[in-house]
Design an enzyme around this catalytic site. Structure first.
Site, PDB file in Angstrom:
ATOM      1  N   ASP A   1      -1.694   7.819   0.235  1.00 26.23           N
ATOM      2  CA  ASP A   1      -1.717   6.764  -0.460  1.00 26.23           C
ATOM      3  C   ASP A   1      -0.193   6.404  -0.341  1.00 26.23           C
ATOM      4  OD1 ASP A   1      -2.029   4.415  -1.992  1.00 26.23           O
ATOM      5  OD2 ASP A   1      -2.671   5.584  -3.956  1.00 26.23           O
TER       6      ASP A   1
ATOM      7  N   CYS B   1       1.238  -2.457   1.875  1.00 29.30           N
ATOM      8  CA  CYS B   1       0.499  -1.234   2.005  1.00 29.30           C
ATOM      9  C   CYS B   1       0.012  -1.024   3.631  1.00 29.30           C
ATOM     10  CB  CYS B   1      -0.744  -1.312   1.109  1.00 29.30           C
ATOM     11  SG  CYS B   1      -1.780  -2.475   1.235  1.00 29.30           S
TER      12      CYS B   1
ATOM     13  N   HIS C   1       0.647   3.367  -2.147  1.00 26.15           N
ATOM     14  CA  HIS C   1       0.990   2.770  -3.287  1.00 26.15           C
ATOM     15  C   HIS C   1       1.668   3.552  -4.413  1.00 26.15           C
ATOM     16  CE1 HIS C   1      -2.685   1.002  -1.240  1.00 26.15           C
ATOM     17  NE2 HIS C   1      -2.151  -0.137  -1.541  1.00 26.15           N
TER      18      HIS C   1
END
EC number: 3.4.22.-
Length: 745
Positions: A562, A262, A564
């Site tokens: 994000d 990430c 993810h």
């Protein structure tokens, strides 16, 4: 019962017999040998008996025959003794072979068990990866719709999105971008479409909409256009997320970055944002038509970040992991050199470097899935940009949260870069001359004539340096003292002629720690001000073990992208390649939930933009608790490394460089068996190690001091070098320059 010894076959080894039978055979052999030894004694007793009838009738011929029989018997005894010794040696040899076979069998069994355990572990990891890839998106419950925005202004890296009622309050802002045309986001929403979460999000959105009916009298007219314009600009930004089924990373079976990539992806996002601003001067929010073009600058940037092991994909995951491993290897290498020098100065021997190096390389390969910190990813990206050799772009990562303006001038001003290369050339020539002086000294010392050549050569060298004296440059001292034997590695004339006479664009990444365990609330307003700057690139950070790319804010909520979310790896030559890197739905979270470790980014197109950034940061720093400071000059104790290629920041490297620069007078601390990579300048010098050289040089210097004046002695011993810039060596363990990095593919 017993087989006699044969010169061809020898005794039977008895390996096919049982232990008891083997012992019985050995006992019988020993009994037979004892009988053979006693036989000649009985014969001698028979000849020597006085009353024997043969003694009275003995003749000279019989005595000669008897003597010959004694000699023959003695030879037989010697042969039997040799045979017995050989038999015992064979027994020892067979026992050693048996032990070796047993140890080999045990080692093979151990390796087999280890391989089975490794296979089981690999199967477990592969199964875990497949399970995570299959259910990760369901587990994360990635949103399919953007969050609810209040009527307050929305800030996006220097852009302000506000309603019509707030226009009068924001007309003074030159970076305001009014939006009047609503835009549909069906494509971006379709990427995250989920039947289970879609109904829940729609219900929540409807509930929030019903609760705020009384407050939407004016906002119903303007808010849809504002939100749609903001979301449209966010959707046009390059968005990186988890990928699966890409080619395995070198020396591993890893084909996905789920769970550990990430921070790597957020670093890619902030760098891609800077490159887009650099290539698109007029409008960095790239329209969809431009994104669809196959040979546009946008497509070129995406190709640089592709997850394929090729030199063309310079910012892909394979290159980032390779660079990270090279940095770790460099740090370990410097640690080994430091330990060797310390042990040699203390009178110890060289360390077993080969075994340690192999063990540490295995540890480095096992750390592929290690989570990166903001400081680490910033320095990795800086070195990748340096490796790409972009002629009009530089990247700067300060080590202490301070921007030094004179250092930036040397970094971005190409005229200063021209002078910088001239200084390096002069220093290299000077060091070569000093090395020749030392070699001449060694030859003259062996010929008992150490004085004349040294004095004349040193005088000529110092005069040449005075004639070619250049203005001072803030280049670290360790780099000035390095000598490169292979000048073909860098063509100064070609590099200087190819540099355009203008200011280079600059990417600044500033790693910060704004608190101990959690973000200090006093820095929240400062972060908001930094996100309002037109040079802002946002910042990367997030929660513990979860990294996000923060691009703006509204009220006390920070807006982020994000990474993810798991997507399939796409071939960069495919038609829908660009679609998988856009259409991200932004999210919000309170500032108070931020992790204190983060890295803030800025982009300055030219010198005027950089000066404007410094002025704005100075105004922000006038308040309490400044985050980023601006200074005019780099202090003497500080070393910045962005100007220096192939420079290793360690005490050992600096000490070895100074040793070489001083003509090898102190290279008793450099062992002959130091083995480093080909890029290390120690190998290039091939310095012979002789522990007696120091004593001989000291004696010769003492004799010269008695014969010559002190001025001449000082002129011989003290080379004319630039003053040392640093008074102590800071720790740059997370900012190691790499000289042995090669691209994957």
């Amino acid at each position: 019962m017993f087989t006699k010894y044969s010169h061809h076959n020898g005794y039977q080894d008895g390996s096919h017999l049982q232990p008891f039978q083997y012992q019985q055979q050995t006992y019988n052999q020993q009994s037979y040998l004892r009988q053979q030894q006693q036989a000649p004694q009985q014969i001698s007793y028979g000849f020597n008996q006085p009353n024997s009838p043969t003694s009275s009738s003995s003749t000279p011929s019989s005595s000669t025959a008897m003597g010959n029989s004694f000699q023959n018997q003695r030879q037989i005894n010697l042969q039997q003794q040799q045979q017995q010794e050989q038999f015992l040696q064979e027994q020892v040899f067979y026992q050693q072979q048996l032990l070796q076979q047993q140890s080999q069998i045990k080692e093979q069994q151990r390796q087999k068990e280890q391989k089975q355990k490794t296979n089981i572990l690999n199967i477990y990891k592969e199964g875990k990866q497949k399970i995570m890839m299959s259910f990760y998106n369901l587990y994360r419950n990635y949103p399919t719709e953007p969050p609810h925005f209040s009527p307050s202004p929305i800030w996006l890296m220097g852009r302000c999105y506000t309603s019509k009622d707030n226009n009068s309050n924001n007309n003074s802002n030159n970076n305001q971008v009014p939006q009047t045309q609503p835009t549909q986001l069906q494509q971006s929403i379709g990427i995250f479409q989920n039947n289970n979460s879609n109904s829940n999000n729609n219900n929540n959105h409807n509930n929030n909409h019903n609760n705020n009916n009384n407050n939407l009298t004016t906002d119903l007219i303007y808010r849809p256009a504002i939100e749609s314009g903001f979301l449209s600009d966010v959707a046009s930004m390059i968005w990186f997320s988890y990928r699966k089924d890409f080619p395995p990373i070198e020396n591993t079976n890893i084909t996905t970055d789920i769970g550990w990539g990430c921070m790597l992806r957020t670093g890619q996002m902030i760098l891609a944002r800077a490159l887009i601003k650099h290539l698109y001067k007029e409008n960095d929010m790239v329209p969809e038509i431009e994104r669809k073009k196959p040979h546009s600058n946008y497509s070129q940037v995406l190709a640089w970040f592709s997850d394929y092991p090729s030199k063309e994909h310079v910012y892909g995951i394979h290159q980032i992991v390779n660079k990270k491993q090279a940095m770790e290897k460099n740090n370990r290498k410097q640690q080994i050199l430091r330990e060797q020098v310390i042990s040699l100065n203390r009178g110890g021997g060289g360390s077993s470097k080969g075994k340690k190096k192999k063990e540490k390389e295995e540890e480095i390969n096992d750390n592929v899935e290690e989570w990166l910190a903001p400081t680490r990813i910033s320095n990795i990206l800086r070195q990748l940009i340096k490796f790409q050799h972009l002629e009009d772009l530089e990247m700067y990562v300060p080590t202490d949260g301070v921007i030094y303006k004179d250092y930036i001038n040397n970094l971005c001003n190409n005229s200063n870069t021209h002078n910088h290369y001239q200084i390096i050339q002069q220093q290299l020539q000077h060091l070569r001359e000093q090395q020749n002086i030392q070699q001449n000294n060694n030859k003259n010392n062996n010929n008992n004539n150490p004085t004349t050549t040294t004095t004349t050569t040193t005088t000529a060298t110092s005069s040449n340096n005075n004639n070619n004296q250049s203005p001072p440059s803030r280049v670290p001292n360790g780099y000035n003292n390095q000598v490169f034997d292979d000048e073909s590695l860098f063509d100064y004339n070609t590099a200087i002629s190819s540099i355009p006479p203008k200011w280079k664009s600059l990417i600044i990444m500033i790693p910060l720690k704004l608190g101990a365990d959690k973000l200090n609330s006093t820095y929240i307003e400062k972060l908001k001000l930094l996100l309002k700057l037109p040079q802002s690139l946002g910042f990367i950070g997030g929660k513990p073990k979860q990294s996000f790319y923060f691009i703006g804010f509204q009220d006390d909520q920070v807006i982020y992208l994000d990474p993810h979310f798991v997507q399939e790896s796409v071939n960069p030559n495919s038609f829908d390649y660009s679609n998988t890197y856009s259409g991200c739905i932004p999210q919000k979270m309170p500032f108070t939930q931020l992790d204190p470790s983060l890295s803030i980014g800025f982009y300055c197109r030219d010198q005027a933009s950089f000066e404007d950034l410094c002025d704005r940061l100075s105004v922000i720093n006038n308040c309490e608790f400044p985050i980023i400071s601006v200074c005019q000059k780099l202090p003497d104790y500080q070393i910045e490394c962005e100007l220096v290629d192939d420079y290793a920041e360690s005490e050992t490297t600096e000490m070895l460089a100074i040793t070489i620069a001083n003509g090898g007078n102190n290279h008793s601390c450099i062992p002959e068996n130091i083995v480093v990579d080909d890029e290390e300048f120690i190998v290039h010098h091939h310095i012979p190690y002789n522990p007696n050289n120091n004593q001989n040089n000291n004696q010769n210097n003492n004799n010269n001091n008695n014969k010559n004046n002190n001025n001449n002695t000082n002129q011989q011993q003290t080379p004319n070098y630039p003053p040392k810039l640093n008074t102590y060596q800071p720790d740059f363990s997370s900012d190691g320059e790499i000289d042995d990095f090669t691209m994957v593919g």
